[in-house]
Design an enzyme around this catalytic site. Structure first.
Site, PDB file in Angstrom:
ATOM      1  N   ASP A  99       0.842  -1.198   0.000  1.00  9.48           N
ATOM      2  CA  ASP A  99       0.000   0.000   0.000  1.00  9.48           C
ATOM      3  C   ASP A  99       0.875   1.246   0.000  1.00  9.48           C
ATOM      4  O   ASP A  99       2.078   1.175   0.269  1.00  9.48           O
ATOM      5  CB  ASP A  99      -0.937   0.010   1.208  1.00  9.48           C
ATOM      6  CG  ASP A  99      -0.197   0.066   2.545  1.00  9.48           C
ATOM      7  OD1 ASP A  99       0.854  -0.601   2.670  1.00  9.48           O
ATOM      8  OD2 ASP A  99      -0.649   0.772   3.459  1.00  9.48           O
ATOM      9  N   ASP A 131       8.976   3.368  -1.543  1.00  6.17           N
ATOM     10  CA  ASP A 131       8.297   2.915  -0.319  1.00  6.17           C
ATOM     11  C   ASP A 131       6.896   2.421  -0.671  1.00  6.17           C
ATOM     12  O   ASP A 131       5.970   3.197  -0.759  1.00  6.17           O
ATOM     13  CB  ASP A 131       8.232   4.083   0.671  1.00  6.17           C
ATOM     14  CG  ASP A 131       7.614   3.731   1.999  1.00  6.17           C
ATOM     15  OD1 ASP A 131       7.378   2.535   2.257  1.00  6.17           O
ATOM     16  OD2 ASP A 131       7.325   4.655   2.780  1.00  6.17           O
ATOM     17  N   GLU A 165       0.244  -1.115   5.857  1.00 10.31           N
ATOM     18  CA  GLU A 165       1.362  -0.559   6.626  1.00 10.31           C
ATOM     19  C   GLU A 165       1.244   0.957   6.780  1.00 10.31           C
ATOM     20  O   GLU A 165       1.537   1.502   7.845  1.00 10.31           O
ATOM     21  CB  GLU A 165       2.680  -0.920   5.946  1.00 10.31           C
ATOM     22  CG  GLU A 165       3.921  -0.644   6.801  1.00 10.31           C
ATOM     23  CD  GLU A 165       4.478   0.771   6.622  1.00 10.31           C
ATOM     24  OE1 GLU A 165       5.370   1.156   7.395  1.00 10.31           O
ATOM     25  OE2 GLU A 165       4.018   1.495   5.716  1.00 10.31           O
ATOM     26  N   GLU A 166       0.794   1.627   5.728  1.00 13.52           N
ATOM     27  CA  GLU A 166       0.678   3.086   5.784  1.00 13.52           C
ATOM     28  C   GLU A 166      -0.508   3.534   6.622  1.00 13.52           C
ATOM     29  O   GLU A 166      -0.718   4.735   6.826  1.00 13.52           O
ATOM     30  CB  GLU A 166       0.556   3.656   4.365  1.00 13.52           C
ATOM     31  CG  GLU A 166       1.719   3.345   3.439  1.00 13.52           C
ATOM     32  CD  GLU A 166       2.996   4.089   3.807  1.00 13.52           C
ATOM     33  OE1 GLU A 166       3.016   4.766   4.847  1.00 13.52           O
ATOM     34  OE2 GLU A 166       3.974   3.993   3.040  1.00 13.52           O
TER      35      GLU A 166
END
Length: 275
Positions: A99, A131, A165-166
């Site tokens: 993500d 990222d 994760e974000e």
């Protein structure tokens, strides 16, 4: 073997970049429910890439549902895959996430953030190129090169790729606990492919990360506003109390003063000077 591997990488550079281009084009923004299907689409993209490699036991785990402002929406899957199962070799867990953070051209981007472009300095620019889609695909590229050349990987690899994760890695903890004696049981070390380089040609080998601890605090006060002319100085305001408590959490030298927080922290060794 090294020359053979590097020659393969150079020869297939455009194919690797094209793979990243396809990944960047998927706006897998986990914080926006409007893009949740794109996050799922990115998970499918990675599964297809792993299948094309001939990875073993490609699986997913369902983290459940997310409560987003009272609306229940599904969390994207945790993608698991294994490459090699030789008991004589160490097993490395590759963690990554698929993500990304939100991105709009009006945020200051000079190009469409979901379109991979190469600038004058030969840098690849696009949301997720660093990222963390680029690093995740980097591992897939490495496996592809080894398999295509008939080279044996020195370790077994296990992938754990998440799509939140974000947004706080919601749903991941439960999967890790559940699979601690299952999928993750034979893991010898974890490699997080989401870090920094010291320059364009100098990678940074990070041995550990501090992690994050969250604390929640609630201060209760009167059920309604109290006029300062009548009650000022006699009734403690919640905001004032909150400031008083928070001012005691960290000392001026940076030491965290939450009781017990250092109980499981190893003492500093070598030349480390900052915690």
């Amino acid at each position: 073997m090294s020359d053979q591997f590097l020659e393969y990488v150079e020869k297939h550079q455009e194919a690797f970049i094209d793979r990243l281009r396809k990944a960047v084009a998927i706006p897998s923004v986990s914080s926006d429910p409007g893009h949740r299907q794109d996050v799922f689409r990115m998970a499918e993209f990675l599964q297809n890439e792993l299948k094309a490699l001939g990875a073993d036991n490609i699986e997913t785990r369902d983290p459940g549902m997310q409560d987003f402002n009272g609306q229940q929406i599904p969390l994207p899957p945790i993608v698991l895959a294994t490459v090699g199962n030789n008991p004589a070799k160490k097993t490395i867990l590759v963690y990554g996430h698929y993500d990304v953070q939100p991105a709009l051209k009006e945020d200051g981007w000079s190009t469409n953030p979901f379109e991979l472009v190469e600038d004058e300095q030969q840098r690849l620019i696009g949301r997720g190129s660093s990222d963390d889609k680029g690093p995740v695909l980097g591992w897939i590229n490495v496996v592809e090169a080894h398999k295509s050349l008939g080279l044996e990987l020195p370790v077994n690899l296990k992938f754990c790729l998440e799509g939140m994760e974000e947004s706080g890695s919601e749903g991941l903890d439960a999967i890790i606990y559940k699979e601690a004696k299952g999928y993750f049981a034979d893991v010898d070390a974890v490699c997080i492919s989401d870090n920094y380089w010291l320059g364009t040609t100098k990678p940074c080998l990070t041995y550990g990360l501090r992690g994050v601890s969250y604390f929640h605090m609630t201060v209760k006060g009167p059920a309604r506003d109290l006029h300062s002319g009548v009650f000022g100085g006699t009734v403690h305001e919640p905001m004032t109390d909150l400031f008083a408590v928070m001012s005691k959490l960290v000392a001026p030298n940076g030491k965290i003063q939450v009781p017990g927080i250092y109980d499981m922290v190893r003492p500093l060794t070598g030349g480390a000077t900052h915690l």
